[in-house]
Structure formats: structure tokens, C-alpha cells
Design an enzyme around this catalytic site. Structure first.
Site, PDB file in Angstrom:
ATOM      1  CB  CYS A 165     -35.565  -8.980 -33.451  1.00 16.00           C
ATOM      2  SG  CYS A 165     -34.009  -9.514 -32.757  1.00 16.00           S
ATOM      3  CG  HIS A 209     -38.366 -10.383 -30.730  1.00 13.09           C
ATOM      4  ND1 HIS A 209     -38.009 -11.554 -31.348  1.00 13.09           N
ATOM      5  CD2 HIS A 209     -37.212  -9.814 -30.311  1.00 13.09           C
ATOM      6  CE1 HIS A 209     -36.700 -11.675 -31.324  1.00 13.09           C
ATOM      7  NE2 HIS A 209     -36.190 -10.635 -30.701  1.00 13.09           N
ATOM      8  CG  ASN A 237     -33.491 -13.120 -29.473  1.00  5.73           C
ATOM      9  OD1 ASN A 237     -34.151 -13.400 -30.472  1.00  5.73           O
ATOM     10  ND2 ASN A 237     -33.064 -11.898 -29.221  1.00  5.73           N
TER      11      ASN A 237
HETATM   12  O1  UT7 Z   1     -33.721  -9.362 -29.997  1.00  8.47           O
HETATM   13  C1  UT7 Z   1     -33.471  -8.005 -29.752  1.00  8.47           C
HETATM   14  C2  UT7 Z   1     -32.089  -7.849 -29.278  1.00  8.47           C
HETATM   15  N1  UT7 Z   1     -31.740  -8.022 -27.931  1.00  8.47           N
HETATM   16  C3  UT7 Z   1     -32.423  -7.590 -26.855  1.00  8.47           C
HETATM   17  O2  UT7 Z   1     -33.541  -7.188 -26.875  1.00  8.47           O
HETATM   18  C4  UT7 Z   1     -31.649  -7.616 -25.558  1.00  8.47           C
HETATM   19  C5  UT7 Z   1     -31.987  -6.420 -24.699  1.00  8.47           C
HETATM   20  N2  UT7 Z   1     -31.163  -6.346 -23.496  1.00  8.47           N
HETATM   21  C6  UT7 Z   1     -31.170  -7.289 -22.511  1.00  8.47           C
HETATM   22  O3  UT7 Z   1     -31.891  -8.263 -22.626  1.00  8.47           O
HETATM   23  C7  UT7 Z   1     -30.315  -7.070 -21.284  1.00  8.47           C
HETATM   24  O4  UT7 Z   1     -29.757  -5.778 -21.314  1.00  8.47           O
HETATM   25  C8  UT7 Z   1     -29.186  -8.136 -21.139  1.00  8.47           C
HETATM   26  C9  UT7 Z   1     -29.781  -9.489 -20.785  1.00  8.47           C
HETATM   27  C10 UT7 Z   1     -28.378  -8.233 -22.424  1.00  8.47           C
HETATM   28  C11 UT7 Z   1     -28.223  -7.724 -20.002  1.00  8.47           C
HETATM   29  O5  UT7 Z   1     -28.939  -7.522 -18.813  1.00  8.47           O
HETATM   30  P1  UT7 Z   1     -28.571  -6.288 -17.862  1.00  8.47           P
HETATM   31  O6  UT7 Z   1     -29.414  -6.390 -16.680  1.00  8.47           O
HETATM   32  O7  UT7 Z   1     -28.701  -5.052 -18.723  1.00  8.47           O
HETATM   33  O8  UT7 Z   1     -27.083  -6.619 -17.450  1.00  8.47           O
HETATM   34  P2  UT7 Z   1     -25.756  -5.768 -17.687  1.00  8.47           P
HETATM   35  O9  UT7 Z   1     -25.418  -5.710 -19.135  1.00  8.47           O
HETATM   36  O10 UT7 Z   1     -25.887  -4.467 -16.963  1.00  8.47           O
HETATM   37  O11 UT7 Z   1     -24.671  -6.650 -16.957  1.00  8.47           O
HETATM   38  C12 UT7 Z   1     -24.643  -6.758 -15.543  1.00  8.47           C
HETATM   39  C13 UT7 Z   1     -23.413  -7.549 -15.139  1.00  8.47           C
HETATM   40  C14 UT7 Z   1     -22.125  -7.037 -15.733  1.00  8.47           C
HETATM   41  O12 UT7 Z   1     -21.139  -7.132 -14.723  1.00  8.47           O
HETATM   42  P3  UT7 Z   1     -20.686  -5.809 -13.907  1.00  8.47           P
HETATM   43  O13 UT7 Z   1     -20.157  -4.874 -14.957  1.00  8.47           O
HETATM   44  O14 UT7 Z   1     -21.932  -5.306 -13.234  1.00  8.47           O
HETATM   45  O15 UT7 Z   1     -19.657  -6.356 -12.969  1.00  8.47           O
HETATM   46  C15 UT7 Z   1     -21.812  -8.039 -16.807  1.00  8.47           C
HETATM   47  O16 UT7 Z   1     -20.419  -8.185 -17.038  1.00  8.47           O
HETATM   48  O17 UT7 Z   1     -23.547  -8.907 -15.553  1.00  8.47           O
HETATM   49  C16 UT7 Z   1     -22.345  -9.316 -16.236  1.00  8.47           C
HETATM   50  N3  UT7 Z   1     -22.714 -10.309 -17.252  1.00  8.47           N
HETATM   51  C17 UT7 Z   1     -22.804 -11.642 -16.991  1.00  8.47           C
HETATM   52  N4  UT7 Z   1     -22.585 -12.354 -15.879  1.00  8.47           N
HETATM   53  C18 UT7 Z   1     -22.780 -13.682 -15.949  1.00  8.47           C
HETATM   54  C19 UT7 Z   1     -23.047 -10.091 -18.555  1.00  8.47           C
HETATM   55  N5  UT7 Z   1     -23.347 -11.259 -19.140  1.00  8.47           N
HETATM   56  C20 UT7 Z   1     -23.213 -12.234 -18.206  1.00  8.47           C
HETATM   57  C21 UT7 Z   1     -23.382 -13.640 -18.211  1.00  8.47           C
HETATM   58  N6  UT7 Z   1     -23.169 -14.310 -17.058  1.00  8.47           N
HETATM   59  N7  UT7 Z   1     -23.780 -14.310 -19.299  1.00  8.47           N
END
Ligand code: UT7
Length: 351
Positions: free
Chosen positions: A112, A278, A308
Site C-alpha cells: 500500500c 491511502h 482498496n
Molecule cells: O491497505 C492497508 C491494508 N488494510 C487495511 O488498512 C484494513 C484495516 N482494517 C479494516 O479496514 C477493518 O478492520 C476491516 C474492514 C477489515 C474490518 O472491520 P472491523 O470493524 O474491524 O470488523 P471485524 O473484523 O471486527 O469483524 C466484525 C464482524 C465479525 O463477526 P463477529 O465475529 O463479530 O460475529 C466478522 O466475522 O463482521 C464479520 N465480517 C463480515 N460480515 C459481513 C467480516 N467480514 C464481513 C463481511 N460481511 N464481508
């Protein structure tokens, strides 16, 4: 001598894939993706279309915008984590496709932060007097990472068949990553000019102790052979990410890097005109904007439309800002990024 961006261009693949379309393939929803990431749609490459192909389109557009022809370019820097081939890199492939002279081409990674690291190289090349006109390309085709084997046809509008429950369950395993990424390319031409505008200061950082938070373990020359069918079947050829850790690092380290370049330039953060971040997550972008105390209009974003695109986010965003008339002479623009490595940093650009 200053390094001035004299041309920009983008190369976007044809398929627009909405959150709604993805929700037909896996257990996700438009609401989850929008609320958690800000993404509404992304572009997917045509099967067989690689990051070099998209980079070539972006590079042609950037050279035309700069009023240059292929014979004018002295060096190429190509940033990608999704190259067409393991070897050679995209640089020579792009050089041949564009018909450039036998100038040197540099293939860099930094994920990135690839575009930011490319800016540093281009600026150093120009400052040293080694090369006068540098073509910097950031391009990615992420879709081959996405492990669903069935469903592409429906996504790109070539079939209306229903996805089976087994396919849906398999696709859901990687939904936390796959919904975030899209394909695309951006390019800039950077020229050495005797004028007050230009790049710098640039500050870059690496913290390899953070390598595990965003990595891909499955293709590795520590193994013999470097990839096996079992690894592919086990999903080890898909990047793994600790989303929350990357998120925390991003909202902390990008504002620090922006402050560093402002301090080095003697420019107050409040007096920045544009901060281009980014495009990984709208919540990260808003977090950085608030940490810097800037109004939202100084921090434009396009993650809604492209998701992204890793090394391509910043050049695509900068190109769109120029096209919309947001970039005017005499402005202080900052680019900042953070990603796998961890690599991060910021670059000030006086327009
Ligand atoms: O380019 C640089 C690299 N990447 C980044 O900068 C990404 C940085 N991180 C993020 O953007 C966020 O952490 C994410 C968007 C990846 C995730 O958001 P979050 O608010 O941290 O969500 P989470 O990982 O805590 O997931 C919450 C819930 C989980 O369910 P439970 O365990 O609470 O029941 C996941 O299983 O959301 C679930 N989940 C989804 N649900 C529907 C994860 N992905 C999905 C999805 N659709 N696509």
C-alpha cells in the site's frame, strides 16, 4: 532542481462490481461493507488482464497529459504487489508494451505504500541528476487472490445462475478481505524543473516487526517447492490480515508521518490544502482527518468507487483531484500511506 508531477493518468478495468453483487456470492451485505469500510463498488479486471495491462493504460494517459512521448522517459518505477509474473517484473513488460527506449526500469513492492516509496525514488533520481523524466506507475489486479472458483461468471454479468450453498460457504471464509479490494492503476510523470513547486520533504518508515499483521505465507521460497496444491486448497495463497491491528497502526502512524513532513517543511498542518490518504477504509481516512484537525473537504476520497487498489490508490486519487480542479498552483498537498511491511510515510508536494 525540483521534482514536478507534470502528467497523471489512470487505467481502470471494465467490470463494476457492487456490494450487492458480492452478497450473492457470499454471506455479506451492502450494509456491512458500507458501514465498516465505506466501499460501495469496485472494479474487477477482465480475465487475463494483468497489472501491467492496466499500468500501460495509465502510463499512456499520464505521458499524453504531460505532453511527452515514449522517447522522453528516462526511467520507470513500477510499484505492485500483484505482478503479472514472478520474473521478470512488470517494469520490463511495461517498457516493451509501451515501446520505451532501453531505459532502466525498477520494480518495487511496499504494497500500500508502493506509490509513496516510488515518489522517494523518483525524487532522488531527479535530485541526483541521474534521470530527468521518471514514469511512476502503481497498478494492481487483486482478483486472482480471491479464492472463489465459481461465481466469476455471475459477477461480471456473463451468467445469471444461482450460486450453490457450498460455493457460498467457501467464498464466505475470506469475506473479511475480499470485499475490500479492487483492481486499478494510476501513473504519474515526474520531471526535474527549475521552479519553486515540487516534491519534498518525504519521510518513509518500515517496521518489520509488524510483518505478520498483513502478509501472505503460501507462496514462499523457504519451501520446496515454493507452492503446492495443498497450500492453495488450504487458502494459504490468500493474504491474511489482522484488520484491527492494521487499522490502529494506520490511524496513529499516518498522522505522525504527515506532521513529520510538515515540521520538516515548516508548514503548519492547518495550512495544508489537500491530504491524500491511502484508500483502505473510509473510517481510517476519517480517523486520520480528525487526528490532524482538518475539515473533510481537505481530505478527498474515492474508496466508495474503487475499494482498496493498494499501490494504485494514491495516483488514481491525485489524478481525479486534478481532473476535478481541486489541485491548483501554489497548494501544499500531502500524500500518506500505510500498509503491509509495515511500511508507511508521507510526502509533501508543493503544486
Ligand atoms: O491497505 C492497508 C491494508 N488494510 C487495511 O488498512 C484494513 C484495516 N482494517 C479494516 O479496514 C477493518 O478492520 C476491516 C474492514 C477489515 C474490518 O472491520 P472491523 O470493524 O474491524 O470488523 P471485524 O473484523 O471486527 O469483524 C466484525 C464482524 C465479525 O463477526 P463477529 O465475529 O463479530 O460475529 C466478522 O466475522 O463482521 C464479520 N465480517 C463480515 N460480515 C459481513 C467480516 N467480514 C464481513 C463481511 N460481511 N464481508
Amino acid at each position: 532542481m525540483r521534482s514536478v508531477i507534470t502528467g497523471t493518468g489512470i487505467g481502470l478495468p471494465p467490470h463494476v462490481v457492487t456490494n450487492e453483487a458480492l452478497s450473492k456470492l457470499m454471506d455479506t451485505s451492502d450494509e456491512w461493507i458500507r458501514v465498516r469500510s465505506g466501499i460501495q463498488e469496485r472494479r474487477y479486471a477482465e480475465p487475463g488482464q494483468g497489472s501491467t495491462d492496466l499500468g500501460v493504460i495509465a502510463a499512456r494517459n499520464a505521458m499524453a497529459d504531460a505532453g511527452l512521448t515514449t522517447g522522453d522517459i528516462d526511467a520507470v518505477v513500477f510499484a505492485t504487489m500483484t505482478p503479472d509474473r514472478m520474473l521478470p517484473g512488470n517494469g520490463p513488460l511495461l517498457q516493451a508494451a509501451l515501446g520505451l527506449r532501453d531505459i532502466p526500469t525498477f520494480d518495487i513492492r511496499q504494497q500500500c505504500s508502493g506509490f509513496l516509496y516510488g515518489l522517494e525514488l523518483a525524487d532522488l533520481f531527479i535530485q541526483s541528476g541521474r534521470y530527468r523524466r521518471v514514469l511512476l506507475v502503481g497498478a494492481e489486479v487483486h482478483t486472482p487472490f480471491m479464492p472463489w472458483h465459481l461465481g466469476w461468471d455471475t459477477l461480471i454479468g456473463q451468467s445469471t445462475r444461482a450460486i450453490t450453498e457450498a460455493e457460498r460457504a467457501e467464498n464466505t471464509l475470506s469475506r473479511d478481505r475480499t470485499v475490500l479490494f479492487g483492481d486499478g492503476a494510476g501513473a504519474v510523470v515526474i520531471e526535474g524543473r527549475e521552479e519553486p513547486a515540487g516534491l519534498g520533504p518525504i519521510r518513509l518508515h518500515t517496521d518489520g516487526t509488524g510483518a505478520e499483521v498483513l502478509t501472505m505465507r503460501g507462496v514462499s521460497f523457504k519451501r520446496r517447492p515454493f507452492v503446492t496444491l495443498e497450500q492453495i486448497q488450504a487458502g494459504e495463497t490468500l493474504p491474511v490480515m489482522s484488520g484491527k491491528e492494521v487499522f490502529k497502526a494506520a490511524v496513529t502512524l499516518m498522522p505522525q508521518a504527515v506532521r513529520e513532513v510538515c515540521d520538516a517543511a515548516g508548514v503548519a498542518v492547518e495550512s495544508l490544502d489537500l491530504v491524500l490518504i491511502h484508500q483502505a477504509n473510509l473510517r481510517i481516512i476519517e480517523g486520520v482527518q480528525k487526528a490532524l484537525g482538518l475539515p473533510p473537504e481537505k481530505v478527498p476520497h474515492n474508496i466508495e468507487r474503487y475499494g482498496n487498489t493498494t499501490a494504485a490508490t494514491l495516483p488514481i486519487l491525485f489524478h481525479e483531484c486534478r481532473a476535478q480542479g481541486l489541485v491548483r498552483p501554489g497548494m501544499n498537498v500531502v500524500f500518506t500511506a500505510l500498509g503491509s511491511g509495515l511500511h508507511w510515510g508521507a510526502a509533501l508536494y508543493r503544486t
